[in-house]
Every structure is written in C-alpha cells, then in structure tokens.
Design an enzyme around this catalytic site. Structure first.
Site, PDB file in Angstrom:
ATOM      1  N   SER A   1       0.824  -1.203   0.000  1.00 45.56           N
ATOM      2  CA  SER A   1       0.000   0.000   0.000  1.00 45.56           C
ATOM      3  C   SER A   1       0.856   1.249   0.000  1.00 45.56           C
ATOM      4  O   SER A   1       2.048   1.210   0.263  1.00 45.56           O
ATOM      5  CB  SER A   1      -0.874   0.010   1.250  1.00 45.56           C
ATOM      6  N   LYS A   2       0.217   2.347  -0.276  1.00 47.87           N
ATOM      7  CA  LYS A   2       0.873   3.641  -0.178  1.00 47.87           C
ATOM      8  C   LYS A   2       1.235   3.807   1.283  1.00 47.87           C
ATOM      9  O   LYS A   2       0.913   2.976   2.097  1.00 47.87           O
ATOM     10  CB  LYS A   2      -0.118   4.743  -0.559  1.00 47.87           C
ATOM     11  N   ARG A   3       1.849   4.900   1.638  1.00 51.41           N
ATOM     12  CA  ARG A   3       2.234   5.114   3.039  1.00 51.41           C
ATOM     13  C   ARG A   3       3.517   4.365   3.344  1.00 51.41           C
ATOM     14  O   ARG A   3       4.278   4.764   4.178  1.00 51.41           O
ATOM     15  CB  ARG A   3       1.162   4.650   4.040  1.00 51.41           C
TER      16      ARG A   3
END
Length: 502
Positions: A261-263
């Site tokens: 995921s992003k982050r």
RNA sequence: GGCCCCAUCGACUAGUGGUUAGGUCACCACCCUUUCAAGGUGGCAGCACGGGUUCGAAUCCCGUUGGGGUCACCA
C-alpha cells in the site's frame, strides 16, 4: 472446453493510477494468454460512479502499453465482445437480474442503509456475525415478507437493491489452479447485493456476467478475491453456466508483510516510471515476484518474449512476495549495461536539449548534442549510472563546465605543487597533435617519470578540474571525449578558482 | 472474532522422501584499479514449533504458533 481458445482479462476500476500489483496481475494474464496463443483483454469496471476518476481509463491502458502489455481487445482497441466498459452494459445486467428474480434466486430489498447499519451494530453487540437479516426475503422464497408488501413498495417507487439468495448450508467447492481444492460453506456468506439502488450492478454481479459473456477461459486475479469465490460460483450455478478456471495470485507485500500500500512507499507504476525505471526492468522484476522458471534455472534477466515462452501458472507460488526495490535497482542497471548506445542516446537527447535551454554551457552545442558524442558518453558512463536520466544529470560535466570542485577531493589531492605541474602539463597537451586517451596517458607518464612523481599526483587533480568531482570513468578516456579545448580551459580555470595556495 | 489463504537465508526463490539445503539481490572481505563503478573470488545467513508416517523428512499427514486476506448499495 478442450481445444477452446484461451482468453484472459485484466479488469481494473478507473479510480486512479496503475498499481504495481495490478501490473503484475495484468502481466500474468497477458503472459498466460500469449503463451497459449490466446487473447488478452482489458475491461473497465466502472460500476462505482462515485469513485470514477477522469482519464484514469486512458492512463491505465497507456501505462500497460508502455510496459509492453498490449491487449487484443479493450475499450480503445475494440473487439467482438464489447462494450468493454461496464457502465455501457447496464441493460445487460438488468436483463440477467430479471432472470434471477424470476428464477427466485434473487429478491428485492428495501432496507435503508441506516436500517442495515443498525442491524449490524445489534448483531455485533450480541456477538453475532454481521449478516443481512433477510427482512425482505419473500414468503415464497422461504422468508417472511408477504408478496403484497413487496408489490406495494415497488409500486410506490421506493428505492431498492436486488440481493442474491444464498442457499443455506450448501458446500461450494472449486479447484484453484495455484492453490488446489478450496471449499466454502454457504452459511458463512451473506445475501450479496447484485444491483445497487442507482441501477448499477456490483462488482460481483457484473464481473460474473461479463466473464461469461466475453468467454474468458481463465480468471487470474489477486488473492483478495478468494473469499468472494462462493458468491461468484453460486451465480454461475444460478445461470447454469460453466465457470472458467480460476487462479488466485499471491499478494504483493509491504516490507512489513502487509498488503502492498501507499504510506509505505510508492505503489503506482507511474511513480517508478517517473524515477526513471525502464519498462523492461519493471516487467522483469514484477514477473519474478511470485513466478520463477524452476528446475535448475539461474536466469534473472528475461525479455518479454522469454517470459511468454517460459511462463506457466504451475510455476506461480502461493506465498505473498515483498516488493523489494533493491533488486529492481539491480535489474535496471543490468538493462542499462546491455542496451544499445544509440537507443539510450535517443532517449536522453531530449533531456539534454532541455537542460541546455536552462543552463549556461561553453562547449559547442552541435558537438555535445551529436549522436557520436552522446554515444561515447553513454559507453563511458553506462556502468556507473542507475537510471538513463543520470547520463545527463550524473555526468553533467560532459556538457557543462564544473560549477564547483568537490571540497573533500581538493583537500586530499590539491597539493602546493599541483598548480605548477598542471600548467606545465597543459602546455604539453596544447602542443600535442594527438588528443587520444592513449597519447594523453603516455604523455602524462612521460611527463611525470623524470620528476620521480607518481602519475596519481596529476591524475587526481586533472579529474577534479575536468569534472569537478573525484569519481567517474577512466580519466584519459574522459579527457579524450571532452576534447582538447575544453580540457585546457578547465585546467586553466581550475587553477584560478581553486588557487595556488592550497 | 468468523471464514479463507500462506509459511526455506534480511528480500526474491530452487527444492517435490536420501542434497555439504542451491541461485539472485542486499551486506561484509579480498582481488583488479588513478577515482567511482563494473567484474572476479570468498564469506555471513534459512527449512517457525510440536507430534506423527517412514529405514530416512525442508519435502507427506495432524496440530500449534505466526503472518496475511476478507467479511459494503468499493472494486
């Protein structure tokens, strides 16, 4: 089924950019289809109007094509199974929904979201699994709602959804191409909404219908879809259709092993494109995340054609794979090392031309932008750059005069005797006809020997004045490429700017 | 929590009953070398645990633990 033409699909929703996990899913679908001499198609799943992003569809297809994944059929390429955008197939879903309603495999539900949420909270409080309470399941289907009541709501034009009636306690079974037999109990699944109140189908409904109508033989998708398999299988059963084969791919993971995921880093293919990674490296890298040739193979670098030749679903692993950029970096370098110079030149020339517009330079423009010059820079630098754009940025001294001199290197190499030696050597260079690497090297050695000095006392300062930095390609070759004029100018200027005192 | 999936070096993985458990990335050392790379050589490092089955388990079975996914009128 036997002898049937293989057809696979990648079915993204146009909500943004292409996720690297999506790229891998698309790639495996593509590789498998091509390996089997079949068709690979792209279908756009835009049944959630609220999440639709402008231009996302074009970006998705464009990025896939950049990666070398060319669909046989898609919204932009056309095909005989269109339309390939779900929002353009609404009447189809409506018809099939009617059929389910008539066959009593689905029913109208007028519960409001608030009502549903209330019910959910109640069940949670009671320690039960949240599940639709079947309030609107008609009497004739084993529920408690009188048909008259349903009729009435329908006549009033009350908003409704259509839910599938999941049979109680039946076992649903299928054989996953990657994981083997998997069994579910229908009692654990909910009466899935098939048609939303806005008249659009849900993913589950639309994808099953389209996968059937578009005659896909193999559905290759992410593992996150595994839990909804029973819903899909039941729908095939309701319609009396033979389901395609399914293969659920292991997930791509963050370094902490959660779903990528992003982050925790970049997840958009576009992010990696922007950084300068080539499609070859990205495709190669992503292909190896979950698939390998097996046996005694030790090959790490694969072309798309090789992947097509060698790919098979049997060789896809079952465990999730961490998206680890270090190997991608290494792969990128492998490709840069083997890529024909001319190909790199045509790629970096626009970058250079742009730089030349904004930064002052002193070398003749027609010379430093020529293919011949750039090709020589490429060959000198290809083992030292990480990305193609670094041929321009990392090796800027081939195009621009040094703006400063690396302090640490000056400190270490610029002794008091250097300016004098440099001046003397410059004069020598000036008078020589031949400015080839070999002759420069010979001249330097001949110059230094009678003085009982090591070549290094001159080599390092020369590199500093010529490039501004302490690292780079072979000094002699670098000087040759720069040319006599630039080299002499840089020696002179270096002495002026660094000074004699140091 | 229910359901489902998964489990070999830090990462990607080979392995399908008998191997000194192999390769690649990263890391470390050495070599090469005018620098930086590249390259070469070597090294560090792994079968989650417990029971079985078997003459023999990384490999087969069961359990435990751990991790992940999923439980929407999102896909």
């Amino acid at each position: 089924m036997a002898g049937q033409r293989v057809r696979t699909r990648f079915a993204p929703s146009p909500t943004g950019y292409l996720h690297v996990g999506g790229l891998r899913t698309a790639l495996y679908n593509y590789l498998f289809a091509k390996r089997m001499n079949g068709d690979f198609v792209i279908r756009i799943e835009d049944t959630d109007q609220s999440r639709k992003v402008e231009d996302a569809e074009k970006n998705l297809i464009g990025t896939l094509e950049w990666a070398g994944i060319i669909p046989d059929e898609s919204p932009v390429h056309g095909g005989n199974y269109g339309p390939y955008v779900q929002s353009q197939r609404l009447s189809i879903y409506r018809d099939y929904c009617t059929r389910l309603l008539e066959d009593k495999n689905a029913y109208y539900c007028f519960s409001t979201s608030e009502e549903l949420e209330e019910n959910r909270q109640l069940q949670l409080k009671q320690g039960l699994q949240p599940k639709y309470n079947r309030k609107w399941l008609p009497e004739e289907m084993g529920g408690s709602m009188p048909g008259s009541e349903i009729r009435k709501m329908l006549d009033e034009g009350a908003p409704y959804v259509v839910r599938m009636k999941v049979p109680d306690y039946v076992s649903v079974w299928f054989e996953d191409l990657i994981r083997g037999p998997i069994e579910f109990d229908s009692s654990t699944i909910d009466d899935q909404v098939l048609m939303k109140s806005d008249g659009f189908p849900t993913y589950h409904f639309a994808s099953v219908i389209d996968d059937h109508l578009m005659e896909f033989t193999h559905i290759i998708r992410g593992e996150e879809w595994l839990p909804s398999m029973p819903k899909h299988l039941l729908l095939y059963e309701f319609f009396g259709w033979e389901p395609p084969k399914f293969a659920h791919l292991p997930l791509l993971l963050n370094p902490d092993r959660s779903k990528l995921s992003k982050r925790q880093g970049d997840v958009a293919v576009e992010d990696y494109m922007r950084k300068g990674f080539s499609s070859e490296a990205i495709v190669n890298f992503v292909a190896l995340l979950g698939w390998n040739e097996g046996e005694g193979s030790e090959q790490e670098v694969f072309t798309m054609d090789e992947l097509i030749q060698k790919f098979s679903l049997e060789r896809v692993g079952r465990a999730g794979a961490v998206f680890n950029v270090e190997k991608l970096n290494w792969l990128e370098k492998q490709y840069i090392k083997q890529r024909p110079a001319q190909q790199i030149v045509s790629k970096i020339k626009p970058l250079l031309l742009d730089e030349l517009k904004h930064k002052p330079f002193e070398m003749p423009e027609e010379r430093i932008t020529s293919d011949a010059y750039l090709a020589r820079v490429v060959d000198l630098m290809r083992e030292r750059v990480n990305y193609e754009h670094e041929f321009v940025t990392f090796s800027s001294y081939f195009f621009f005069e040094p703006e400063a001199y690396e302090a640490e290197a000056v400190e270490k190499r610029w002794t008091a005797e250097v300016p004098g030696l440099l001046e003397e050597f410059a004069a020598l260079l000036d008078s020589s006809e031949d400015f080839s690497a070999e002759s420069i090297e010979a001249a330097l050695k001949a110059f230094v020997a009678p003085k009982a000095l090591k070549p290094a006392v001159l080599i390092h300062p020369l590199r500093i004045v010529a490039s501004g930095v302490s690292f780079g390609p072979s000094l002699y070759h670098m000087l040759e490429v720069l040319g006599k004029e630039a080299v002499l100018r840089r020696i002179r200027r270096g002495i002026e700017r660094i000074g004699r005192g140091a």
